[in-house]
Design an enzyme around this catalytic site. Structure first.
Site, PDB file in Angstrom:
ATOM      1  N   PRO A 229      -6.933   0.248  -3.871  1.00 21.54           N
ATOM      2  CA  PRO A 229      -7.953   1.239  -4.712  1.00 21.54           C
ATOM      3  C   PRO A 229      -8.416   2.581  -3.743  1.00 21.54           C
ATOM      4  CG  PRO A 229      -8.349  -0.908  -5.508  1.00 21.54           C
ATOM      5  CD  PRO A 229      -7.370  -1.136  -4.069  1.00 21.54           C
ATOM      6  N   SER A 230      -8.830   2.194  -2.592  1.00 23.66           N
ATOM      7  CA  SER A 230      -9.327   3.346  -1.567  1.00 23.66           C
ATOM      8  C   SER A 230      -8.127   4.414  -1.685  1.00 23.66           C
ATOM      9  CB  SER A 230      -9.641   2.832  -0.338  1.00 23.66           C
ATOM     10  OG  SER A 230      -8.256   2.191   0.353  1.00 23.66           O
TER      11      SER A 230
ATOM     12  N   HIS B 134     -10.130  -6.367   9.401  1.00 28.86           N
ATOM     13  CA  HIS B 134      -8.947  -7.498   9.468  1.00 28.86           C
ATOM     14  C   HIS B 134      -8.881  -8.088  10.977  1.00 28.86           C
ATOM     15  CE1 HIS B 134      -7.759  -5.936   5.713  1.00 28.86           C
ATOM     16  NE2 HIS B 134      -7.435  -4.904   6.006  1.00 28.86           N
TER      17      HIS B 134
ATOM     18  N   ASN C 266       0.969  -1.359  -0.001  1.00 28.58           N
ATOM     19  CA  ASN C 266       0.108  -0.175  -0.159  1.00 28.58           C
ATOM     20  C   ASN C 266       0.900   1.470   0.085  1.00 28.58           C
ATOM     21  OD1 ASN C 266      -2.282  -1.706  -0.070  1.00 28.58           O
ATOM     22  ND2 ASN C 266      -2.387  -1.605   2.073  1.00 28.58           N
TER      23      ASN C 266
END
Length: 412
Positions: A251-252, A384, A228
């Site tokens: 993608p966020s 998570h 990320n």
């Protein structure tokens, strides 16, 4: 006439005496509990960090059950109580096998207090990690049967022919039709093969990396995975290195920070350039929301004539990996990107080293740390299962399957 009681001012088993007896009894019980149950005094004791160059000491009570040739006792009467190690113990020495077993006997994280887990983990640091070839091979064979990263980690022209209706990972009822234009985005086949790299580093973003000095050791790996788009330049390089072979992009990040690449694209292009020729990996087929914005990354790099490859996770691989870890007790709405990369690395690399993987607010020594090495922004709760993932890694370290680095590094 009133008569004075001669014992009125005496405290014959009165309140003060009873209070004193109670305090003494409480102190005695506490002391006995420490002696009987605290492994800190008898079994593992106090230890000093190898990174500072100090000796390792174990309080061993009245016994010494280690047969490692690297251990030397202090001369004199105190030798019955202290055991000093001038260098790390071999991973398969008697003492280290015991310490490894103390981690492995904890089947689920809820079996022990966090402080007890930290203590067991710290004790294991006197042992020089070594890969257990048999354990690692067995584990990798199960991954090969369930997931097969060398064939399905990326969506390729070989595993996803044109006209395929590709099923999304999460939205199982949704399909994406692979036409000729999208098909051309895929590599012809997987660019990596089984056990291609001798030593790999998978770098998480945990605050445990801060002030670790692990940058050189990470850079020395044959292949480096990162998650990320973390910062790696400037003040961070000493701790996290800069070598990158694969970097994932959630993608966020593109949606929230770069406006879906609908307008200005150069700021995002500049961010990717920090990773030089690293491959960019995106979950385009995780759900519908991710698809178009992931494709835009490919279009953008083509427009800027960049040589950076862009790959997309194969949704079948992501689903298989999630099911695999669920069968091993990792229960989460979605497993982390870090766990996915570790899973892939175990198939693509002979030896896997983890850096920056820690999901607790304190380091093993009990000092508070930031959530990431670059900020203290917490994730959304319940998405998570990071503590469960890290606990699984600690057990895998104890089995000799991979190595988890949580201290400072002295490499190179």
């Amino acid at each position: 006439m009133r008569y004075a009681d001669p014992s009125a001012n005496r405290d014959l088993l009165g309140n003060r005496t009873l209070l004193f007896i109670f305090i003494c009894a409480f102190a005695l019980v506490t002391l006995l509990q420490q002696i009987l149950y605290s492994k800190s005094y008898i079994k593992r004791g106090f230890q000093f960090g190898w990174q500072r160059g100090d000796q390792q000491a174990n309080w061993t009570g009245l016994f010494n059950d280690s047969d490692s040739p690297t251990e030397q006792n202090i001369t004199g009467s105190s030798s019955r109580y202290f055991e000093f190690y001038k260098e790390p113990l071999e991973f398969n020495s008697t003492r280290c096998l015991e310490l490894r077993q103390e981690i492995l006997e904890v089947k689920v994280l809820s079996m022990v207090k966090q402080s007890e887990l930290f203590e067991r983990w710290k004790s294991l640091q006197i042992c020089k990690w070594a890969m257990d070839t048999a354990e690692a091979s067995l584990f990798k064979s199960t991954l090969s049967r369930c997931c097969n990263a060398p064939s399905f980690l990326f969506t390729t022209q070989k595993n996803t022919p044109v006209e395929t209706n590709l099923r999304y990972e999460v939205e199982s009822s949704g399909l994406y039709h692979i036409d000729q234009e999208i098909f051309k985005m895929f590599p012809k086949e997987m660019p990596y093969y089984r056990s291609q790299f001798k030593k790999c580093a998978v770098v998480g973003n945990g605050g445990i990396l801060k002030n670790s000095g692990c940058g050189k050791e990470i850079n020395s790996a044959d292949f480096v995975f990162r998650c990320n788009l973390p910062p790696i330049s400037g003040i961070y390089t000493t701790d996290v290195g800069e070598k990158t072979d694969v970097v994932t992009v959630n993608p966020s990040i593109i949606i929230d920070r770069f406006h879906k690449l609908e307008k200005w694209r150069r700021p995002f292009f500049s961010v990717l350039q920090r990773y030089e020729n690293a491959s960019v990996l995106l979950p385009a087929f995780y759900n519908v929301r991710n698809t178009l914005v992931s494709f835009r990354v490919k279009y953008m790099l083509d427009d800027f004539q960049s040589r950076q490859p862009v790959y997309f996770f194969h949704p079948q691989y992501l689903s298989s990996v999630s099911r695999y870890w669920l069968s091993l007790g990792v229960r989460a709405r979605r497993i982390s990107t870090g766990l996915i990369l570790v899973t892939a690395a175990l198939e693509l690399c002979e030896e896997v080293h983890l850096f920056g993987f820690w999901a607790f607010p304190m380091n093993p020594s009990g000092f508070f740390i930031t959530h990431h090495y670059y900020d203290n922004v917490k994730p959304k709760p319940g998405f998570h299962a990071m503590p469960s993932e890290i606990f699984t890694f600690l057990r895998m370290h104890s089995r000799g399957i991979l190595r988890v680095h949580t201290g400072t590094c002295n490499c190179c």
